[in-house]
Design a protein around this motif. Structure first.
Motif, PDB file in Angstrom:
ATOM      1  N   LEU A  35       0.560  -1.630   0.178  1.00 63.87           N
ATOM      2  CA  LEU A  35       0.201   0.127  -0.180  1.00 63.87           C
ATOM      3  C   LEU A  35       1.037   1.499   0.146  1.00 63.87           C
ATOM      4  CD1 LEU A  35      -2.557  -0.444   2.365  1.00 63.87           C
ATOM      5  CD2 LEU A  35      -3.291  -0.394  -0.273  1.00 63.87           C
ATOM      6  N   LEU A  36       1.811   0.877   0.927  1.00 62.07           N
ATOM      7  CA  LEU A  36       2.696   2.316   0.782  1.00 62.07           C
ATOM      8  C   LEU A  36       3.351   3.380  -0.797  1.00 62.07           C
ATOM      9  CD1 LEU A  36       5.235   1.751   3.557  1.00 62.07           C
ATOM     10  CD2 LEU A  36       3.979   3.202   3.619  1.00 62.07           C
ATOM     11  N   PRO A  37       3.314   2.303  -2.218  1.00 63.37           N
ATOM     12  CA  PRO A  37       3.799   2.998  -3.248  1.00 63.37           C
ATOM     13  C   PRO A  37       2.424   3.743  -3.493  1.00 63.37           C
ATOM     14  CG  PRO A  37       4.635   0.931  -2.598  1.00 63.37           C
ATOM     15  CD  PRO A  37       3.827   0.855  -1.918  1.00 63.37           C
ATOM     16  N   THR A  38       0.991   3.317  -3.182  1.00 63.01           N
ATOM     17  CA  THR A  38       0.140   4.213  -3.725  1.00 63.01           C
ATOM     18  C   THR A  38       0.252   5.425  -3.052  1.00 63.01           C
ATOM     19  OG1 THR A  38      -1.605   2.777  -2.154  1.00 63.01           O
ATOM     20  CG2 THR A  38      -1.475   1.769  -4.412  1.00 63.01           C
ATOM     21  N   LEU A  39       0.480   5.767  -1.830  1.00 64.59           N
ATOM     22  CA  LEU A  39       0.189   6.593  -1.048  1.00 64.59           C
ATOM     23  C   LEU A  39       1.368   7.875  -0.966  1.00 64.59           C
ATOM     24  CD1 LEU A  39      -1.042   4.876   2.153  1.00 64.59           C
ATOM     25  CD2 LEU A  39      -2.286   6.440   0.707  1.00 64.59           C
ATOM     26  N   GLY A  40       1.860   7.169  -2.026  1.00 67.02           N
ATOM     27  CA  GLY A  40       3.363   7.964  -1.863  1.00 67.02           C
ATOM     28  C   GLY A  40       4.318   7.854  -1.374  1.00 67.02           C
ATOM     29  N   LEU A  41       4.509   7.079  -0.877  1.00 68.03           N
ATOM     30  CA  LEU A  41       5.197   6.863   0.364  1.00 68.03           C
ATOM     31  C   LEU A  41       6.282   5.138   0.257  1.00 68.03           C
ATOM     32  CD1 LEU A  41       3.613   7.116   3.081  1.00 68.03           C
ATOM     33  CD2 LEU A  41       4.717   8.767   2.386  1.00 68.03           C
ATOM     34  N   GLY A  42       7.622   5.617   0.962  1.00 70.01           N
ATOM     35  CA  GLY A  42       8.374   4.037   0.261  1.00 70.01           C
ATOM     36  C   GLY A  42       8.662   3.136   1.999  1.00 70.01           C
ATOM     37  N   ALA A  43       8.872   1.866   2.027  1.00 69.68           N
ATOM     38  CA  ALA A  43       9.531   1.635   2.800  1.00 69.68           C
ATOM     39  C   ALA A  43      10.425   2.249   3.710  1.00 69.68           C
ATOM     40  CB  ALA A  43       9.229  -0.094   2.659  1.00 69.68           C
ATOM     41  N   GLY A  44      11.357   3.012   3.217  1.00 74.97           N
ATOM     42  CA  GLY A  44      12.752   3.646   3.783  1.00 74.97           C
ATOM     43  C   GLY A  44      13.696   2.356   3.874  1.00 74.97           C
ATOM     44  N   GLY A  45      13.825   2.042   5.495  1.00 74.88           N
ATOM     45  CA  GLY A  45      14.750   1.467   6.395  1.00 74.88           C
ATOM     46  C   GLY A  45      14.060   0.748   7.179  1.00 74.88           C
TER      47      GLY A  45
END
Length: 130
Positions: A35-45
């Motif tokens: 879901l994160l990419p659909t919100l414009g976010l990344g999983a990061g670290g």
């Protein structure tokens, strides 16, 4: 009740809560990663956070169960802790960690639930022994 028993109970309760939180985290992480990419976010670290938790869970579980065993002299909690630790170590420090797929989530969730069960059983055995 003496002070060490109070500390042991608190440590087991922390282990129980942390293990349950770990199981929920591992069950929901694949959904969050999707879901994160659909919100414009990344999983990061954050993904490597589970490796740090596994080391913490190993130290906390081993310590609380060793102290609990000195009180109740029962191996049953170890029968849950050891397989649970094996599962979370496999899920965190093998190639499964890189996949973060359904198998990884299943292994980590099962391991977290086994750790929580070990802490709960250790609490109950320690309570009965007192």
């Amino acid at each position: 009740m003496s002070e060490p028993n109070t500390a042991l109970r608190k440590a087991d309760r922390v282990g129980l809560a942390a293990s349950l939180l770990c199981a929920v985290h591992c069950a929901l992480l694949p959904l969050a990663i999707a879901l994160l990419p659909t919100l414009g976010l990344g999983a990061g670290g954050w993904v490597d956070l589970d490796q740090a938790f596994v080391v913490f869970a190993t130290l906390l579980g081993g310590t609380t169960l060793a102290l609990g065993y000195r009180r109740h002299r029962a191996y049953r909690a170890w029968a849950l802790l050891v397989p649970g630790l094996i599962l979370v170590w496999i899920g965190s420090f093998t190639s499964l960690h890189d996949s973060h797929g359904v198998v990884h989530a299943t292994v980590m969730t099962a391991g977290g639930l086994a750790l929580a069960g070990a802490h709960l059983l250790n609490l109950r055995l320690s309570h009965r022994a007192s």
